[in-house]
Scaffold this motif. Structure first.
Motif, PDB file in Angstrom:
ATOM      1  N   UNK A  19      43.255  27.873  16.238  1.00  0.00           N
ATOM      2  CA  UNK A  19      42.135  27.579  17.123  1.00  0.00           C
ATOM      3  C   UNK A  19      42.339  26.246  17.830  1.00  0.00           C
ATOM      4  N   UNK A  20      41.961  26.198  19.094  1.00  0.00           N
ATOM      5  CA  UNK A  20      42.051  24.990  19.910  1.00  0.00           C
ATOM      6  C   UNK A  20      40.746  24.809  20.662  1.00  0.00           C
ATOM      7  N   UNK A  21      40.125  23.640  20.513  1.00  0.00           N
ATOM      8  CA  UNK A  21      38.880  23.365  21.231  1.00  0.00           C
ATOM      9  C   UNK A  21      39.113  23.358  22.733  1.00  0.00           C
ATOM     10  N   UNK A  22      40.252  22.847  23.152  1.00  0.00           N
ATOM     11  CA  UNK A  22      40.567  22.805  24.579  1.00  0.00           C
ATOM     12  C   UNK A  22      40.695  24.220  25.143  1.00  0.00           C
ATOM     13  N   UNK A  23      41.447  25.081  24.440  1.00  0.00           N
ATOM     14  CA  UNK A  23      41.638  26.447  24.928  1.00  0.00           C
ATOM     15  C   UNK A  23      40.347  27.263  24.880  1.00  0.00           C
ATOM     16  N   UNK A  24      39.573  27.108  23.800  1.00  0.00           N
ATOM     17  CA  UNK A  24      38.315  27.853  23.702  1.00  0.00           C
ATOM     18  C   UNK A  24      37.341  27.431  24.798  1.00  0.00           C
ATOM     19  N   UNK A  25      37.197  26.119  25.003  1.00  0.00           N
ATOM     20  CA  UNK A  25      36.303  25.639  26.061  1.00  0.00           C
ATOM     21  C   UNK A  25      36.810  26.086  27.430  1.00  0.00           C
ATOM     22  N   UNK A  26      38.127  26.019  27.619  1.00  0.00           N
ATOM     23  CA  UNK A  26      38.705  26.428  28.889  1.00  0.00           C
ATOM     24  C   UNK A  26      38.511  27.913  29.166  1.00  0.00           C
ATOM     25  N   UNK A  27      38.739  28.740  28.152  1.00  0.00           N
ATOM     26  CA  UNK A  27      38.545  30.190  28.328  1.00  0.00           C
ATOM     27  C   UNK A  27      37.087  30.520  28.613  1.00  0.00           C
ATOM     28  N   UNK A  28      36.186  29.887  27.885  1.00  0.00           N
ATOM     29  CA  UNK A  28      34.761  30.136  28.110  1.00  0.00           C
ATOM     30  C   UNK A  28      34.364  29.718  29.520  1.00  0.00           C
ATOM     31  N   UNK A  29      34.882  28.584  29.984  1.00  0.00           N
ATOM     32  CA  UNK A  29      34.568  28.110  31.326  1.00  0.00           C
ATOM     33  C   UNK A  29      35.110  29.063  32.382  1.00  0.00           C
ATOM     34  N   UNK A  30      36.332  29.522  32.208  1.00  0.00           N
ATOM     35  CA  UNK A  30      36.921  30.474  33.160  1.00  0.00           C
ATOM     36  C   UNK A  30      36.126  31.774  33.200  1.00  0.00           C
ATOM     37  N   UNK A  31      35.739  32.274  32.018  1.00  0.00           N
ATOM     38  CA  UNK A  31      34.938  33.496  31.960  1.00  0.00           C
ATOM     39  C   UNK A  31      33.581  33.293  32.634  1.00  0.00           C
ATOM     40  N   UNK A  32      33.026  32.099  32.466  1.00  0.00           N
ATOM     41  CA  UNK A  32      31.721  31.780  33.046  1.00  0.00           C
ATOM     42  C   UNK A  32      31.803  31.814  34.575  1.00  0.00           C
ATOM     43  N   UNK A  33      32.858  31.228  35.121  1.00  0.00           N
ATOM     44  CA  UNK A  33      33.037  31.221  36.573  1.00  0.00           C
ATOM     45  C   UNK A  33      33.307  32.628  37.104  1.00  0.00           C
ATOM     46  N   UNK A  34      34.055  33.408  36.325  1.00  0.00           N
ATOM     47  CA  UNK A  34      34.312  34.791  36.724  1.00  0.00           C
ATOM     48  C   UNK A  34      33.014  35.581  36.779  1.00  0.00           C
ATOM     49  N   UNK A  35      32.174  35.401  35.770  1.00  0.00           N
ATOM     50  CA  UNK A  35      30.881  36.094  35.736  1.00  0.00           C
ATOM     51  C   UNK A  35      30.027  35.707  36.939  1.00  0.00           C
ATOM     52  N   UNK A  36      30.086  34.408  37.310  1.00  0.00           N
ATOM     53  CA  UNK A  36      29.295  33.921  38.436  1.00  0.00           C
ATOM     54  C   UNK A  36      29.954  34.215  39.781  1.00  0.00           C
ATOM     55  N   UNK A  37      31.175  34.755  39.744  1.00  0.00           N
ATOM     56  CA  UNK A  37      31.942  35.059  40.954  1.00  0.00           C
ATOM     57  C   UNK A  37      32.146  33.807  41.810  1.00  0.00           C
ATOM     58  N   UNK A  38      32.552  32.727  41.121  1.00  0.00           N
ATOM     59  CA  UNK A  38      32.799  31.457  41.788  1.00  0.00           C
ATOM     60  C   UNK A  38      34.183  30.940  41.420  1.00  0.00           C
ATOM     61  N   UNK A  39      34.766  30.159  42.287  1.00  0.00           N
ATOM     62  CA  UNK A  39      36.054  29.534  42.005  1.00  0.00           C
ATOM     63  C   UNK A  39      35.832  28.181  41.336  1.00  0.00           C
ATOM     64  N   UNK A  40      36.810  27.652  40.603  1.00  0.00           N
ATOM     65  CA  UNK A  40      36.654  26.341  39.954  1.00  0.00           C
ATOM     66  C   UNK A  40      36.316  25.223  40.934  1.00  0.00           C
ATOM     67  N   UNK A  41      36.775  25.336  42.191  1.00  0.00           N
ATOM     68  CA  UNK A  41      36.536  24.275  43.162  1.00  0.00           C
ATOM     69  C   UNK A  41      35.081  24.164  43.596  1.00  0.00           C
ATOM     70  N   UNK A  42      34.231  25.122  43.199  1.00  0.00           N
ATOM     71  CA  UNK A  42      32.822  25.061  43.582  1.00  0.00           C
ATOM     72  C   UNK A  42      31.982  24.257  42.594  1.00  0.00           C
ATOM     73  N   UNK A  43      32.616  23.759  41.529  1.00  0.00           N
ATOM     74  CA  UNK A  43      31.912  22.985  40.505  1.00  0.00           C
ATOM     75  C   UNK A  43      32.246  21.506  40.662  1.00  0.00           C
ATOM     76  N   UNK A  44      31.219  20.671  40.671  1.00  0.00           N
ATOM     77  CA  UNK A  44      31.446  19.247  40.883  1.00  0.00           C
ATOM     78  C   UNK A  44      31.604  18.426  39.624  1.00  0.00           C
ATOM     79  N   UNK A  45      30.988  18.873  38.522  1.00  0.00           N
ATOM     80  CA  UNK A  45      31.014  18.081  37.279  1.00  0.00           C
ATOM     81  C   UNK A  45      31.208  19.007  36.089  1.00  0.00           C
TER      82      UNK A  45
END
Length: 307
Positions: A19-45
């Motif tokens: 388990x990796x906190x970095x990978x888990x947080x990263x995967x969750x974030x990527x899945x979250x953006x996919x669900x929202x149909x947004x690219x990473x560049x649309x997030x400011x913080x």
């Protein structure tokens, strides 16, 4: 202007991977953006609130590593449009971290500093596998919550309230370096004082009651989404609040995952509440987190009409 949830996700570590906190947080974030149909560049913080990390990593900031994993605005020179460049930081306050991040996000979004804030929460055993340490209480679990500004005046998050106690800390996670020797990077000590559960229950019930009174919230028309520092915390909290058990939800871990949810608990609980549907007569949430300190945080959330 109000702050609303655009998307939320959770993720667990594959059985064949450490388990990796970095990978888990990263995967969750990527899945979250996919669900929202947004690219990473649309997030400011990006705000990362996880506490326990692989190899007890503390530098550099885990948020920066998660930002790199997500691919979120990595090249400042490539983003010359004002406000396009993003930044990330860690905000560590144990089980209350997600609600602290919501409070910070509200401030950032209300000033127009950004249109969206991504909150990540992931905890893993420093040795890479929580299931192999019977004394370690928390699950290897990651989650992400995407928040954005809404022009609608109604709904969204209310005021975040924080509370503490003058009594000594009921829970503490630390690394006793003097006794760890060469194995310290893969180990952690978590101390839970006798009576810590009652201490957290008292503070949580008092804080929720005070918040509901101050904000004019009818708890009998509200689903309380609580953290889960103990297996029976939800049932006991319902008793303290004088609510039926159906109005207090504590998150259940995905099948095959051991331990208790920690910083990701509010997001996991929210997702399970949405999946199950709100009970009859209930139209809002009260997020309630309780943990080390002892400390408690709570905030109301009313979903906006999708129409």
């Amino acid at each position: 202007m109000t702050t609303v949830i655009k998307a939320a996700t959770t993720t667990t570590a594959p059985a064949d991977e450490a388990a990796s906190a970095v990978l888990l947080a990263g995967r969750a974030a990527q899945d979250c953006l996919t669900e929202a149909q947004l690219s990473p560049d649309t997030v400011g913080v990006l705000i990362n609130v996880g506490v326990y990390r692989e190899n007890n990593t503390f530098e550099p900031a885990i948020a920066a590593l998660v930002q790199k994993e997500v691919g979120m605005n990595l090249d400042y020179l490539a983003h010359r449009v004002p406000g396009a460049a993003a930044f990330s930081f860690d905000l560590m306050n144990g089980a209350c971290g997600v609600l602290n991040a919501i409070q910070v996000a509200q401030a950032l979004l209300s000033t127009g500093s950004t249109e969206r804030v991504l909150v990540t929460a992931a905890d893993v055993h420093p040795g890479g596998r929580a299931a192999l340490d019977a004394d370690y209480p928390y699950a290897d679990l990651g989650a992400a919550l995407l928040l954005e500004r809404s022009a609608q005046a109604e709904g969204g998050f209310g005021r975040v309230q924080l509370a503490g106690s003058e009594q000594p800390s009921a829970i503490a996670g630390y690394l006793p370096t003097a006794g760890m020797g060469s194995t310290g990077r893969g180990r952690i000590a978590v101390r839970r004082d006798e009576g810590f559960a009652d201490q957290l229950l008292d503070l949580a019930a008092e804080t929720a009651t005070d918040y509901a009174r101050a904000e004019g919230i009818d708890l009998h028309r509200t689903l309380v989404v609580a953290s889960r520092p103990t297996a029976d915390f939800g049932a006991l909290l319902a008793e303290r609040l004088g609510l039926p058990a159906t109005l207090v939800l504590t998150p259940e871990l995905p099948q095959g995952t051991t331990g208790l949810p920690h910083t990701a608990a509010p997001i996991l609980g929210y997702l399970q509440a949405v999946e199950q549907g709100l009970p009859a007569g209930v139209d809002q949430f009260l997020f309630l987190a309780a943990g080390a300190g002892p400390s408690v945080a709570c905030v109301s959330y009313r979903p906006q009409d999708a129409s």
